[in-house]
Design a protein around this motif. Structure first.
Motif, PDB file in Angstrom:
ATOM      1  N   LEU A 189     -41.595 -15.861 -44.391  1.00  0.00           N
ATOM      2  CA  LEU A 189     -41.272 -17.264 -44.589  1.00  0.00           C
ATOM      3  C   LEU A 189     -40.154 -17.667 -43.646  1.00  0.00           C
ATOM      4  O   LEU A 189     -39.167 -16.954 -43.490  1.00  0.00           O
ATOM      5  N   ASP A 190     -40.307 -18.815 -43.012  1.00  0.00           N
ATOM      6  CA  ASP A 190     -39.281 -19.331 -42.125  1.00  0.00           C
ATOM      7  C   ASP A 190     -38.562 -20.472 -42.836  1.00  0.00           C
ATOM      8  O   ASP A 190     -39.140 -21.533 -43.077  1.00  0.00           O
ATOM      9  N   VAL A 191     -37.327 -20.233 -43.219  1.00  0.00           N
ATOM     10  CA  VAL A 191     -36.561 -21.213 -43.990  1.00  0.00           C
ATOM     11  C   VAL A 191     -35.291 -21.563 -43.249  1.00  0.00           C
ATOM     12  O   VAL A 191     -34.547 -20.686 -42.813  1.00  0.00           O
ATOM     13  N   GLU A 192     -35.033 -22.853 -43.106  1.00  0.00           N
ATOM     14  CA  GLU A 192     -33.789 -23.294 -42.487  1.00  0.00           C
ATOM     15  C   GLU A 192     -32.956 -24.128 -43.444  1.00  0.00           C
ATOM     16  O   GLU A 192     -31.753 -23.925 -43.574  1.00  0.00           O
ATOM     17  N   ASP A 193     -33.580 -25.088 -44.110  1.00  0.00           N
ATOM     18  CA  ASP A 193     -32.825 -26.030 -44.935  1.00  0.00           C
ATOM     19  C   ASP A 193     -32.977 -25.813 -46.436  1.00  0.00           C
ATOM     20  O   ASP A 193     -32.223 -26.379 -47.218  1.00  0.00           O
ATOM     21  N   LEU A 204     -26.483 -12.975 -51.745  1.00  0.00           N
ATOM     22  CA  LEU A 204     -27.103 -13.815 -50.720  1.00  0.00           C
ATOM     23  C   LEU A 204     -28.437 -13.204 -50.320  1.00  0.00           C
ATOM     24  O   LEU A 204     -28.491 -12.055 -49.882  1.00  0.00           O
ATOM     25  N   ILE A 205     -29.513 -13.979 -50.458  1.00  0.00           N
ATOM     26  CA  ILE A 205     -30.847 -13.458 -50.154  1.00  0.00           C
ATOM     27  C   ILE A 205     -31.543 -14.347 -49.135  1.00  0.00           C
ATOM     28  O   ILE A 205     -31.775 -15.534 -49.381  1.00  0.00           O
ATOM     29  N   GLU A 206     -31.871 -13.765 -47.989  1.00  0.00           N
ATOM     30  CA  GLU A 206     -32.668 -14.459 -46.970  1.00  0.00           C
ATOM     31  C   GLU A 206     -34.150 -14.249 -47.264  1.00  0.00           C
ATOM     32  O   GLU A 206     -34.532 -13.332 -47.992  1.00  0.00           O
ATOM     33  N   PRO A 207     -35.026 -15.104 -46.690  1.00  0.00           N
ATOM     34  CA  PRO A 207     -36.472 -14.879 -46.837  1.00  0.00           C
ATOM     35  C   PRO A 207     -36.853 -13.539 -46.219  1.00  0.00           C
ATOM     36  O   PRO A 207     -36.184 -13.043 -45.307  1.00  0.00           O
ATOM     37  N   GLN A 262     -23.866  -0.167 -52.215  1.00  0.00           N
ATOM     38  CA  GLN A 262     -23.417  -0.566 -53.537  1.00  0.00           C
ATOM     39  C   GLN A 262     -24.263  -1.737 -54.025  1.00  0.00           C
ATOM     40  O   GLN A 262     -24.164  -2.849 -53.532  1.00  0.00           O
ATOM     41  N   ARG A 263     -25.118  -1.465 -55.002  1.00  0.00           N
ATOM     42  CA  ARG A 263     -26.061  -2.464 -55.477  1.00  0.00           C
ATOM     43  C   ARG A 263     -26.066  -2.501 -56.996  1.00  0.00           C
ATOM     44  O   ARG A 263     -25.707  -1.529 -57.663  1.00  0.00           O
ATOM     45  N   PHE A 264     -26.520  -3.636 -57.559  1.00  0.00           N
ATOM     46  CA  PHE A 264     -26.594  -3.805 -58.998  1.00  0.00           C
ATOM     47  C   PHE A 264     -28.003  -4.252 -59.381  1.00  0.00           C
ATOM     48  O   PHE A 264     -28.714  -4.846 -58.590  1.00  0.00           O
ATOM     49  N   GLY A 265     -28.357  -4.007 -60.633  1.00  0.00           N
ATOM     50  CA  GLY A 265     -29.596  -4.544 -61.160  1.00  0.00           C
ATOM     51  C   GLY A 265     -30.841  -3.950 -60.542  1.00  0.00           C
ATOM     52  O   GLY A 265     -30.841  -2.864 -59.971  1.00  0.00           O
ATOM     53  N   ILE A 266     -31.934  -4.715 -60.649  1.00  0.00           N
ATOM     54  CA  ILE A 266     -33.249  -4.218 -60.223  1.00  0.00           C
ATOM     55  C   ILE A 266     -33.781  -4.945 -58.988  1.00  0.00           C
ATOM     56  O   ILE A 266     -34.872  -4.662 -58.530  1.00  0.00           O
ATOM     57  N   LEU A 267     -33.012  -5.869 -58.453  1.00  0.00           N
ATOM     58  CA  LEU A 267     -33.425  -6.614 -57.265  1.00  0.00           C
ATOM     59  C   LEU A 267     -32.359  -6.448 -56.184  1.00  0.00           C
ATOM     60  O   LEU A 267     -31.566  -7.355 -55.923  1.00  0.00           O
ATOM     61  N   PRO A 268     -32.305  -5.296 -55.540  1.00  0.00           N
ATOM     62  CA  PRO A 268     -31.221  -4.965 -54.605  1.00  0.00           C
ATOM     63  C   PRO A 268     -31.405  -5.540 -53.207  1.00  0.00           C
ATOM     64  O   PRO A 268     -31.286  -4.835 -52.208  1.00  0.00           O
ATOM     65  N   LYS A 269     -31.709  -6.820 -53.119  1.00  0.00           N
ATOM     66  CA  LYS A 269     -31.927  -7.432 -51.813  1.00  0.00           C
ATOM     67  C   LYS A 269     -30.661  -8.094 -51.295  1.00  0.00           C
ATOM     68  O   LYS A 269     -29.730  -8.357 -52.037  1.00  0.00           O
ATOM     69  N   ASN A 280     -33.025 -18.330 -42.935  1.00  0.00           N
ATOM     70  CA  ASN A 280     -33.120 -17.207 -42.016  1.00  0.00           C
ATOM     71  C   ASN A 280     -31.842 -17.064 -41.194  1.00  0.00           C
ATOM     72  O   ASN A 280     -31.286 -18.048 -40.693  1.00  0.00           O
ATOM     73  N   ASP A 281     -31.369 -15.830 -41.076  1.00  0.00           N
ATOM     74  CA  ASP A 281     -30.211 -15.510 -40.233  1.00  0.00           C
ATOM     75  C   ASP A 281     -28.957 -16.279 -40.634  1.00  0.00           C
ATOM     76  O   ASP A 281     -28.137 -16.628 -39.786  1.00  0.00           O
ATOM     77  N   ARG A 282     -28.813 -16.533 -41.925  1.00  0.00           N
ATOM     78  CA  ARG A 282     -27.650 -17.289 -42.394  1.00  0.00           C
ATOM     79  C   ARG A 282     -26.674 -16.427 -43.204  1.00  0.00           C
ATOM     80  O   ARG A 282     -25.699 -16.932 -43.736  1.00  0.00           O
ATOM     81  N   THR A 283     -26.931 -15.135 -43.309  1.00  0.00           N
ATOM     82  CA  THR A 283     -26.076 -14.273 -44.119  1.00  0.00           C
ATOM     83  C   THR A 283     -24.637 -14.273 -43.629  1.00  0.00           C
ATOM     84  O   THR A 283     -23.691 -14.386 -44.431  1.00  0.00           O
TER      85      THR A 283
END
Length: 303
Positions: free
Chosen positions: A239-243, A231-234, A206-213, A183-186
């Motif tokens: 979901l709360d992800v840190e590590d 780069l994809i955050e939760p 500007q996005r590619f493919g079918i998963l533009p996240k 989270n918040d690591r972009t």
């Protein structure tokens, strides 16, 4: 600020960034760590890869199709940082090797800018390939032997009777890597790739493919060898992800996604078809094998 009669030539030159400071020229290989190399090998062969060489002293195989090299590393005692998932048999995307102009210079520059060095474990008759720590337990290698003389000429022994240059299915080639982050690591990871390797951020539209996240970072390579990191955050509030950060999957480019899907389908490859993710001419996503291996097809005319 300069007064009107002062020259600003030096200042302009000092703030102009190098467009490709390491001489990046694409991806040389990606590496999986696993205790089930045969099972992973079956998946790779279904995707069109062929085993072409064995490492001289380790339980490591080189798979290839076209210009795509995949290392399958089952020599886990020599790679204790592969993580618990690899020790349980789940393949892990353990490393990405980048082609650079000068591996030693690229390594020193990365360390000078704050990268963490990976201690080398070189044995007799092996090359010393410099590496820095990437996301999670992964590594980023710097390779400058990738033309007439390659790293495989030293470290690997060809498998007798096997074509060392198996053709790529439908022109498949490296397109990029998807990286899951906390989270918040972009911004942190954007700075990491920008400062150490010279990547730049693409505009949100500007996005590619079918998963533009997430955020797309573009390598500074020449157009023919350019690749991307997503780069994809939760998802917010889900979901709360840190590590729990890691390289998640490999993106493969192809000029005709639907034709490639049809060809891979004949080989037994299944693709995700759901309300939110489905095959189209922009891209496709394979099912996940062995608890951690999937590939994303992306429309890319370079194929």
């Amino acid at each position: 600020m300069n007064t009107p009669n002062q020259t600003s030539t030096v200042d302009r030159e000092s703030i102009t960034p190098a467009t490709n400071p390491l001489g990046l020229d694409g991806i040389e290989f990606i590496e999986y760590s696993t205790t089930r190399p045969q099972a992973l090998g079956q998946v790779l062969e279904m995707m069109g890869f062929r085993p072409i060489a064995r490492h001289r002293s380790r339980e490591v195989l080189l798979y290839r199709q076209g210009a795509i090299n995949v290392i399958v590393n089952a020599h886990l005692p020599a790679a204790p940082d592969a993580g618990a998932a690899a020790s349980e048999g789940k393949p892990v995307l353990a490393a990405v090797a980048l082609r650079v102009r000068d591996a030693a210079a690229a390594y020193r520059r990365a360390l000078d800018r704050g990268a963490w060095a990976v201690p080398s474990r070189v044995e007799v008759m092996e090359l010393n390939i410099p590496a820095i720590h990437g996301v999670g337990t992964s590594r980023i290698y710097f390779v400058d032997r990738h033309d007439k003389f390659s790293i495989y000429d030293v470290d690997f022994v060809p498998i007798p009777g096997v074509d060392p240059q198996p053709p790529a299915i439908a022109g498949l080639h490296f397109f990029g890597v998807v990286q899951y982050i906390g989270n918040d690591r972009t911004e942190d990871w954007t700075e990491f790739y920008r400062e150490l390797l010279g990547f730049s951020e693409l505009p949100p539209e500007q996005r590619f493919g079918i998963l533009p996240k997430g955020r797309i970072l573009q390598s500074p390579c020449p157009p023919a060898s350019r690749f991307y990191i997503q780069l994809i955050e939760p998802e917010a509030g889900v979901l709360d992800v840190e590590d729990d950060e890691a390289l998640q999957r490999v993106g493969l480019g192809t000029a005709d996604v639907l034709a490639t899907v049809a060809e891979l389908g004949k080989r037994g490859v299944e693709f995700v078809e759901s309300r939110s993710v489905h095959t189209e001419d922009r891209g496709a996503l394979t099912k996940t094998w062995l608890g951690g291996v999937s590939f994303e097809l992306v429309h890319d005319e370079r194929g």
